[in-house]
Each structure stands twice: as structure tokens, then as C-alpha cells.
Scaffold this motif. Structure first.
Motif, PDB file in Angstrom:
ATOM      1  N   LEU A 162      42.837  68.176  25.531  1.00 34.90           N
ATOM      2  CA  LEU A 162      41.989  67.335  26.359  1.00 34.90           C
ATOM      3  C   LEU A 162      42.676  67.120  27.693  1.00 34.90           C
ATOM      4  O   LEU A 162      43.863  67.367  27.841  1.00 34.90           O
ATOM      5  N   SER A 163      41.909  66.690  28.680  1.00 34.90           N
ATOM      6  CA  SER A 163      42.494  66.348  29.973  1.00 34.90           C
ATOM      7  C   SER A 163      42.135  64.905  30.283  1.00 34.90           C
ATOM      8  O   SER A 163      41.334  64.286  29.569  1.00 34.90           O
ATOM      9  N   THR A 164      42.709  64.369  31.342  1.00 32.45           N
ATOM     10  CA  THR A 164      42.400  62.981  31.691  1.00 32.45           C
ATOM     11  C   THR A 164      40.941  62.815  32.084  1.00 32.45           C
ATOM     12  O   THR A 164      40.396  61.724  32.031  1.00 32.45           O
ATOM     13  N   TYR A 165      40.279  63.910  32.466  1.00 35.44           N
ATOM     14  CA  TYR A 165      38.883  63.839  32.889  1.00 35.44           C
ATOM     15  C   TYR A 165      37.906  64.341  31.832  1.00 35.44           C
ATOM     16  O   TYR A 165      36.699  64.194  31.991  1.00 35.44           O
ATOM     17  N   ASP A 166      38.404  64.958  30.764  1.00 29.29           N
ATOM     18  CA  ASP A 166      37.520  65.559  29.765  1.00 29.29           C
ATOM     19  C   ASP A 166      38.157  65.469  28.382  1.00 29.29           C
ATOM     20  O   ASP A 166      39.105  66.189  28.071  1.00 29.29           O
ATOM     21  N   ALA A 167      37.610  64.583  27.543  1.00 25.43           N
ATOM     22  CA  ALA A 167      38.133  64.418  26.191  1.00 25.43           C
ATOM     23  C   ALA A 167      37.844  65.627  25.316  1.00 25.43           C
ATOM     24  O   ALA A 167      38.450  65.790  24.260  1.00 25.43           O
ATOM     25  N   ASN A 168      36.921  66.488  25.741  1.00 24.07           N
ATOM     26  CA  ASN A 168      36.563  67.692  24.980  1.00 24.07           C
ATOM     27  C   ASN A 168      36.906  68.952  25.771  1.00 24.07           C
ATOM     28  O   ASN A 168      36.184  69.955  25.719  1.00 24.07           O
ATOM     29  N   TRP A 169      38.002  68.902  26.501  1.00 21.47           N
ATOM     30  CA  TRP A 169      38.360  70.006  27.402  1.00 21.47           C
ATOM     31  C   TRP A 169      38.438  71.338  26.669  1.00 21.47           C
ATOM     32  O   TRP A 169      37.922  72.349  27.141  1.00 21.47           O
ATOM     33  N   PHE A 170      39.098  71.369  25.527  1.00 21.21           N
ATOM     34  CA  PHE A 170      39.277  72.618  24.780  1.00 21.21           C
ATOM     35  C   PHE A 170      37.927  73.261  24.460  1.00 21.21           C
ATOM     36  O   PHE A 170      37.712  74.452  24.714  1.00 21.21           O
TER      37      PHE A 170
ATOM     38  N   PHE B  97      50.689  75.341  32.758  1.00 24.57           N
ATOM     39  CA  PHE B  97      50.085  74.789  31.544  1.00 24.57           C
ATOM     40  C   PHE B  97      48.779  75.527  31.278  1.00 24.57           C
ATOM     41  O   PHE B  97      48.289  76.256  32.136  1.00 24.57           O
ATOM     42  N   TRP B  98      48.220  75.359  30.091  1.00 21.11           N
ATOM     43  CA  TRP B  98      46.985  76.084  29.779  1.00 21.11           C
ATOM     44  C   TRP B  98      46.186  75.325  28.725  1.00 21.11           C
ATOM     45  O   TRP B  98      46.740  74.615  27.884  1.00 21.11           O
ATOM     46  N   VAL B  99      44.870  75.473  28.774  1.00 21.97           N
ATOM     47  CA  VAL B  99      43.988  74.831  27.808  1.00 21.97           C
ATOM     48  C   VAL B  99      44.335  75.342  26.410  1.00 21.97           C
ATOM     49  O   VAL B  99      44.397  76.544  26.178  1.00 21.97           O
ATOM     50  N   GLY B 100      44.566  74.413  25.491  1.00 21.88           N
ATOM     51  CA  GLY B 100      44.923  74.775  24.125  1.00 21.88           C
ATOM     52  C   GLY B 100      46.409  74.737  23.851  1.00 21.88           C
ATOM     53  O   GLY B 100      46.842  74.877  22.701  1.00 21.88           O
ATOM     54  N   GLU B 101      47.218  74.521  24.876  1.00 22.76           N
ATOM     55  CA  GLU B 101      48.670  74.456  24.705  1.00 22.76           C
ATOM     56  C   GLU B 101      49.056  73.203  23.916  1.00 22.76           C
ATOM     57  O   GLU B 101      48.583  72.107  24.194  1.00 22.76           O
ATOM     58  N   ILE B 102      49.917  73.357  22.928  1.00 21.73           N
ATOM     59  CA  ILE B 102      50.473  72.220  22.194  1.00 21.73           C
ATOM     60  C   ILE B 102      51.986  72.347  22.276  1.00 21.73           C
ATOM     61  O   ILE B 102      52.584  73.188  21.612  1.00 21.73           O
ATOM     62  N   PHE B 103      52.601  71.553  23.123  1.00 23.75           N
ATOM     63  CA  PHE B 103      54.040  71.681  23.334  1.00 23.75           C
ATOM     64  C   PHE B 103      54.845  70.657  22.559  1.00 23.75           C
ATOM     65  O   PHE B 103      56.063  70.767  22.464  1.00 23.75           O
TER      66      PHE B 103
END
Length: 336
Positions: free
Chosen positions: A149-157, A132-138
Motif C-alpha cells: 500500500l502507499s500513503t495515498y492508496d490502501a489498495n496500491w498492490f 522501491f517497487w509495488v509488492g516489495e516486502i523488506f
């Protein structure tokens, strides 16, 4: 209009309507199939998706408004300065306020280049790893069908620095990574460690994962986490180091998300008997790895479910030198 012509028009209209209905049925079925095959994240995390998206949009709007006000103030200051007579004496500078000590920030121990790579944590063998990768929209139709976003960071991107790959016509895609540039992305400079991964234990947003984390996570009682088991603003998993091995190659990465498929699989993640992942989807995958780890470990596929790894947790002090330390992270705060 003759009876024959009228009959022909009615038949044509009915045929078109039937064809439209059939096309709509096929479209609905395709969408349902796409949803069934979605490689999504936890139900608990997806419940926060819309709220997190609204928070992100609100923060972005506030930043734009603040920037606009700063620009307006700067322009007004310039205009006022131009109106002042040049002979006006400059007031004496005021003494700078005494520095204040910022509040303590919870962090994991930083990695020290020069570690041996040794680990006393249980070894997990033959685990399917997907990418997987930051910015992926599957799946744009899923509540949480992306890695914005990740479970730990709502602003991951945004906090990562953007698409961890190549953006083409608005789509963020992965790319092959090579040792020549340390397996880093070719089109952007990451602000966080590009050697990241997830494991199926969400210790923040999964109710069971949060409730049990103080008893199942082996390092919960270490000094860095003392008294934090009940604090939802701190993760005991975020940025923990993991050692990964495949076909004689060893690489290291940090936890940045939770998944795939399961979110409190403590028997597999922390168990000592080499238990199999509870997840049955995506080839029974027990982790996702970033494009950097995909390249470092020599995966056969850029985005498949056929590659298998061995892995174990490792203390930061034991992480050896390597490209995974070029941009490492130690912050374990939860960003909502």
C-alpha cells in the motif's frame, strides 16, 4: 541408575538448555537488528497500517460474497428460463433511464505528449535516490514494512496490477529494466504508471504535512486544487510530475507515495535554495524511484543507495513524449 550415569544426564540436559537459550538470544538480537535497519515509512502512516489491512481484507471478502451471489442468481435465472414455456411472449423493453452526470472527480491536469520539458520549479541537485517497487516486502515484522500500500492508496498492490517485478516462491523482487520494452516489467501489465517515485512530504497522513500543505505546496492554489487544502480525501501530491536527470539522461515520473524516512520535509521538497534532505538514513536518500525510473536513468544498482540524481517538479503540460506517458495517471483522490 548409577550416580555416574545420573551425573552425565544432568550435565547433558543443562548443556542443551544453555545452547537453546543462546540460540534464542541470537535470534532475538537478529530480529532487533533487522528492525533497526528497516527502511520503513512514516510513523503517522504506520499507525494506520493495521486498520488499512483490515479494510482491505473486508473489501476483498465483500467482493467475493458479491461475486458468489451474482453467480447464484445467474444460475437461478437459467433454471427459471428453462422452466418457462417457449410460447411465452417477451415483454416489451422498458425505456432506458436517462443518464446521470457522475460527481466531479478531483484530478491533476493530464500530461500532453509534446511538452518541452521546461520547468520553472527549483532544481534539486546531487540527491541520493534509492529504489522501491509495488509488492516489495523488506521487513515482514514491521508495521509498515512493505509496498503493498502507499500513503495515498490502501489498495496500491491490487490497483497497480500486482508485483512490479518478478514473483519467485511468493516473493516479489525487482528486475533490470531495458529500453527495448519501454522499461516496463516483463511479467505483468501495470494498470498505473510504472514510472513512479516518492518524496518526503506526506500531505495526507502526516499531521504537519496536511496542516501546512496549503501554504508550502506551490500549486495549492491552482484551479485543480482550489478549496481542497482542507479536504483529506484529496492529495495535492499524488500523481504530480517530476523531472529527473542523471549523467545526461532525463526521465519523468509521477508521485505515488511519500518517503523515505521523513514525511513533512518542506524545506527540501519545496525550497528554492537546494536544501539537503532531512533524512539521514539510506545514505541520506531524498527519494525512492521505481524500477522503470531506475532503468531509464541508468542506475548502477538495482536496489542500492549509491545513485545520485538532479530533479525538479514539472507541470503536466510540459512533460514530453516518452514511455512514461504510456500509462499515465491523473487521479489525486486518496483511497482508504
Amino acid at each position: 541408575m548409577s550416580a555416574a550415569v545420573l551425573t552425565l544426564v544432568v550435565a547433558t540436559t543443562v548443556g542443551v538448555g544453555a545452547a537453546s537459550a543462546e540460540a534464542e538470544t541470537r535470534t532475538t538480537a537478529a530480529r532487533a537488528h533487522a528492525t533497526d535497519s528497516n527502511r520503513g515509512h512514516s510513523a503517522q502512516k504506520s499507525e494506520k497500517w493495521q486498520a488499512l489491512q483490515l479494510q482491505a481484507e473486508k473489501k476483498q471478502a465483500e467482493k467475493k460474497q458479491a461475486a458468489k451471489k451474482r453467480a447464484e442468481k445467474k444460475q437461478a435465472d437459467k433454471q427459471n428460463a428453462a422452466k418457462k414455456p417457449t410460447s411465452t411472449p417477451t415483454p416489451p423493453a422498458e425505456a432506458a433511464p436517462a443518464p446521470t452526470t457522475p460527481p466531479a472527480v478531483a484530478t491533476t491536469p493530464p500530461a500532453a505528449a509534446g511538452g518541452s520539458g521546461a520547468s520553472s520549479y527549483p532544481l534539486h541537485t546531487g540527491i541520493v535516490a534509492t529504489t522501491f517497487w509495488v509488492g516489495e516486502i523488506f521487513d515482514a515484522n514491521a508495521e509498515d514494512g512493505s509496498q503493498m500500500l502507499s500513503t495515498y492508496d490502501a489498495n496500491w498492490f491490487a490497483n497497480y496490477g500486482g508485483c512490479d517485478g518478478v514473483t519467485t516462491k511468493g516473493t516479489c523482487s525487482t528486475e533490470k529494466r531495458v529500453a527495448g520494452n519501454g522499461f516496463f516489467p516483463t511479467s505483468m501489465t501495470p494498470k498505473q504508471n510504472p514510472f513512479y517515485l516518492d518524496l518526503p512530504y506526506d500531505d495526507v497522513n502526516d499531521k504537519t504535512g496536511f496542516a501546512n500543505r496549503g501554504s508550502v505546496i506551490p500549486w495549492a492554489n491552482q484551479a485543480a486544487y482550489a478549496g481542497k487544502a482542507g479536504d483529506a480525501s484529496v492529495s495535492l501530491m499524488k500523481n504530480r510530475w517530476v523531472k529527473l536527470m542523471k549523467d545526461g539522461q532525463t526521465c519523468y515520473g509521477q508521485i505515488a507515495d511519500a518517503g523515505p524516512g521523513e514525511y513533512h520535509d518542506s524545506a527540501y521538497v519545496f525550497g528554492s535554495n537546494d536544501a539537503r534532505p532531512a533524512n539521514a538514513r539510506y545514505g541520506g536518500a531524498g527519494m525512492d524511484v521505481s524500477p522503470a525510473l531506475n532503468g531509464c536513468l541508468g542506475f548502477a544498482e538495482l536496489d542500492g543507495d549509491a545513485d545520485v540524481v538532479d530533479w525538479q517538479f514539472v507541470e503536466a503540460a510540459d512533460v514530453p513524449a516518452g514511455p512514461w506517458l504510456t500509462v499515465s495517471s491523473s487521479d489525486n483522490r486518496v483511497i482508504n
